[in-house]
Design a protein around this motif. Structure first.
Motif, PDB file in Angstrom:
ATOM      1  N   CYS A 254     -30.885  33.351 -60.984  1.00  0.00           N
ATOM      2  CA  CYS A 254     -29.513  33.170 -61.456  1.00  0.00           C
ATOM      3  C   CYS A 254     -28.510  33.689 -60.423  1.00  0.00           C
ATOM      4  O   CYS A 254     -27.475  33.050 -60.173  1.00  0.00           O
ATOM      5  CB  CYS A 254     -29.320  33.887 -62.789  1.00  0.00           C
ATOM      6  SG  CYS A 254     -30.268  33.177 -64.160  1.00  0.00           S
ATOM      7  N   ALA A 255     -28.800  34.835 -59.813  1.00  0.00           N
ATOM      8  CA  ALA A 255     -27.891  35.413 -58.821  1.00  0.00           C
ATOM      9  C   ALA A 255     -27.791  34.528 -57.580  1.00  0.00           C
ATOM     10  O   ALA A 255     -26.691  34.287 -57.065  1.00  0.00           O
ATOM     11  CB  ALA A 255     -28.367  36.814 -58.442  1.00  0.00           C
TER      12      ALA A 255
ATOM     13  N   ARG B 113     -28.439  31.277 -57.353  1.00  0.00           N
ATOM     14  CA  ARG B 113     -27.789  30.006 -57.705  1.00  0.00           C
ATOM     15  C   ARG B 113     -26.266  30.169 -57.778  1.00  0.00           C
ATOM     16  O   ARG B 113     -25.508  29.356 -57.234  1.00  0.00           O
ATOM     17  CB  ARG B 113     -28.334  29.507 -59.029  1.00  0.00           C
ATOM     18  CG  ARG B 113     -27.836  28.121 -59.408  1.00  0.00           C
ATOM     19  CD  ARG B 113     -28.375  27.694 -60.759  1.00  0.00           C
ATOM     20  NE  ARG B 113     -29.819  27.515 -60.734  1.00  0.00           N
ATOM     21  CZ  ARG B 113     -30.681  28.328 -61.335  1.00  0.00           C
ATOM     22  NH1 ARG B 113     -30.226  29.403 -61.999  1.00  0.00           N
ATOM     23  NH2 ARG B 113     -31.968  28.111 -61.282  1.00  0.00           N
ATOM     24  N   GLU B 114     -25.819  31.223 -58.430  1.00  0.00           N
ATOM     25  CA  GLU B 114     -24.374  31.438 -58.562  1.00  0.00           C
ATOM     26  C   GLU B 114     -23.724  31.712 -57.220  1.00  0.00           C
ATOM     27  O   GLU B 114     -22.652  31.170 -56.908  1.00  0.00           O
ATOM     28  CB  GLU B 114     -24.126  32.595 -59.519  1.00  0.00           C
ATOM     29  CG  GLU B 114     -22.660  32.910 -59.747  1.00  0.00           C
ATOM     30  CD  GLU B 114     -22.454  34.044 -60.727  1.00  0.00           C
ATOM     31  OE1 GLU B 114     -21.308  34.499 -60.874  1.00  0.00           O
ATOM     32  OE2 GLU B 114     -23.455  34.485 -61.336  1.00  0.00           O
ATOM     33  N   ALA B 115     -24.367  32.535 -56.388  1.00  0.00           N
ATOM     34  CA  ALA B 115     -23.787  32.850 -55.080  1.00  0.00           C
ATOM     35  C   ALA B 115     -23.745  31.615 -54.186  1.00  0.00           C
ATOM     36  O   ALA B 115     -22.769  31.410 -53.432  1.00  0.00           O
ATOM     37  CB  ALA B 115     -24.594  33.970 -54.423  1.00  0.00           C
TER      38      ALA B 115
ATOM     39  N   ILE C 193     -23.476  28.490 -55.178  1.00  0.00           N
ATOM     40  CA  ILE C 193     -22.425  27.605 -55.677  1.00  0.00           C
ATOM     41  C   ILE C 193     -21.053  28.086 -55.203  1.00  0.00           C
ATOM     42  O   ILE C 193     -20.203  27.277 -54.792  1.00  0.00           O
ATOM     43  CB  ILE C 193     -22.494  27.534 -57.212  1.00  0.00           C
ATOM     44  CG1 ILE C 193     -23.743  26.762 -57.654  1.00  0.00           C
ATOM     45  CG2 ILE C 193     -21.242  26.878 -57.784  1.00  0.00           C
ATOM     46  CD1 ILE C 193     -23.965  26.746 -59.147  1.00  0.00           C
ATOM     47  N   ASN C 194     -20.834  29.389 -55.237  1.00  0.00           N
ATOM     48  CA  ASN C 194     -19.564  29.922 -54.736  1.00  0.00           C
ATOM     49  C   ASN C 194     -19.402  29.633 -53.252  1.00  0.00           C
ATOM     50  O   ASN C 194     -18.294  29.292 -52.794  1.00  0.00           O
ATOM     51  CB  ASN C 194     -19.504  31.430 -54.984  1.00  0.00           C
ATOM     52  CG  ASN C 194     -19.403  31.769 -56.461  1.00  0.00           C
ATOM     53  OD1 ASN C 194     -18.892  30.975 -57.246  1.00  0.00           O
ATOM     54  ND2 ASN C 194     -19.887  32.936 -56.834  1.00  0.00           N
TER      55      ASN C 194
ATOM     56  N   GLN D 261     -18.507  25.971 -52.825  1.00  0.00           N
ATOM     57  CA  GLN D 261     -17.136  25.696 -53.233  1.00  0.00           C
ATOM     58  C   GLN D 261     -16.141  26.106 -52.160  1.00  0.00           C
ATOM     59  O   GLN D 261     -15.095  25.467 -52.002  1.00  0.00           O
ATOM     60  CB  GLN D 261     -16.832  26.420 -54.544  1.00  0.00           C
ATOM     61  CG  GLN D 261     -17.540  25.819 -55.747  1.00  0.00           C
ATOM     62  CD  GLN D 261     -17.315  26.627 -57.004  1.00  0.00           C
ATOM     63  OE1 GLN D 261     -16.823  27.767 -56.950  1.00  0.00           O
ATOM     64  NE2 GLN D 261     -17.674  26.066 -58.153  1.00  0.00           N
TER      65      GLN D 261
END
Length: 413
Positions: free
Chosen positions: A338-339, A341-343, A345-346, A349
């Protein structure tokens, strides 16, 4: 005559009064004996606890056996008080003595079952890690705890069955049936036939699970597409705690007949994948550098065994990237995935060109003059006059055929 009749009328009343008095005295003696036996049991427990302060065995014996011991003492006291204060030939003594006998068998069964629990506690304390919490890495201790727990349940079940059989044997009709059954040479065939049934089949499946080490208490499993942890293994069913704290109850035969995943069978280390779709223009080297930074920032979840970024597909207008990472256990892996994947994506972006995009390139539009020239040449090549012999002659004349070119001033026919 009248005096004798009065005596006969008074004697039954005196006899009933005397019987009631004797019965009340007997009840008082029985009650006093029961209360005295209870306090004797309390004193024995206190003395044993004082003497065994430094002994775990004695402490467990006192804690687990004090109630059945007190019950046995109270039943013995009530039996002795009845024998001393009542007539053995009384009509009610038969069923009262029978009830006390059944209560004594129940108390002895209770005591034996608790002694089995004492043995279980001591075995777990010595070989299974005691009352301390077990982690996924405690494979041996979880194995010992699973096997000892299953054996304790089996022993308690056997003790209870023997106790029930002993109670039934106190009845004359059941005693005759039991004697005939256990004296029969075909008892083994009866037991074998019963073992083939579903209920006892589940019991044997539970024993197989415990001693083949297929699953242990605390193992992480995936069953019916649900991630969970083995909470309890009984003789007939297994309790699985799902990730959202639901409980999945499965028969033991499920684990002997249906494939399932055990993530902590031999080790707790696991690997996982984070999948992303990015644009063809994404800088993969910078993306790998960002992955290293993310993993370093989550060192409490990452075990540093594996952390790579690979391109697995480049079709349909985008690039598919797999990030393979490792963690010490399944819980840490979930958090790490999860960590990451989120990083990621940021990071994508912040780089808008890295996000997947669809590209459409329209066909080039030709110049109108060129289109007109092409049309004229096509008409010239195909001919203006066509469709009949006269038209073809006119076409040849129009194109300047020497044989068909008319003189100046002449008319075409």
């Amino acid at each position: 005559m009248h005096h004798e009749a009065d005596l006969k009328a008074v004697m039954p009343e005196e006899f009933e009064l005397e019987s009631a008095t004797n019965f009340a005295v007997m009840l008082a003696w029985v009650a006093g004996a029961v209360v005295a036996a209870y306090f004797v049991g309390v004193g024995l427990s206190w003395a044993a606890q004082r003497l065994g302060r430094r002994s775990d065995w004695i402490r467990d014996l006192v804690v687990l056996t004090r109630r059945p011991v007190r019950a046995m003492l109270m039943i013995v006291a009530a039996t002795i008080a009845l024998d001393r204060t009542s007539d053995a030939d009384a009509s009610w003594r038969g069923w009262v003595d029978h009830s006390l006998r059944i209560l004594m068998i129940a108390a002895v069964t209770w005591l034996l079952a608790n002694l089995v629990q004492v043995a279980e506690r001591r075995m777990i304390a010595r070989f299974g890690g005691g009352d301390t919490g077990l982690t996924d890495a405690d494979l041996h201790r979880r194995k010992v705890r699973t096997q000892v727990t299953v054996l304790r349940r089996l022993a308690v079940a056997v003790v209870v069955l023997l106790g029930i059989a002993a109670m039934l044997m106190t009845f004359p009709s059941f005693a005759d049936i039991g004697t005939t059954l256990f004296a029969s040479a075909g008892v083994l065939s009866v037991v074998a036939g019963l073992a083939a049934q579903t209920s006892l089949g589940a019991v044997f499946a539970g024993l197989q699970i415990a001693f083949t080490d297929a699953i242990r208490v605390g193992d992480v499993v995936v069953i019916e597409k649900e991630w969970g942890r083995i909470e309890e293994i009984t003789l007939t069913y297994v309790v699985v705690t799902i990730w959202d704290e639901r409980r999945l109850i499965l028969p033991c035969t499920y684990f002997t007949t249906t494939p399932f995943e055990n993530w902590t069978r031999n080790a707790t280390e696991v690997m996982g994948i984070v999948e992303l779709d990015v644009d063809f223009t994404v800088p993969l080297d910078e993306m790998r550098t960002e992955l290293k930074r993310i993993l370093a920032a989550n060192e409490h979840l990452w075990d540093e065994r594996l952390g790579v970024l690979e391109v697995t597909s480049a079709i349909n207008g985008y690039v598919r990237v797999w990030i393979t990472i490792s963690a010490p256990n399944s819980s840490a892996l979930w958090g790490l995935r999860c960590a990451v994947r989120e990083a990621m994506i940021n990071w994508l972006q912040r780089r808008e060109s890295a996000l997947p995009r669809w590209r459409f390139e329209p066909a080039p539009t030709p110049d109108p003059r060129e289109r007109r020239a092409v049309t004229t040449s096509r008409v010239a090549s195909e001919g203006v006059f066509t469709g009949s012999q006269e038209a073809e002659e006119r076409a040849r004349a129009f194109e300047g055929d020497d044989e068909r070119v008319p003189e100046s001033g002449s008319r075409l026919r």
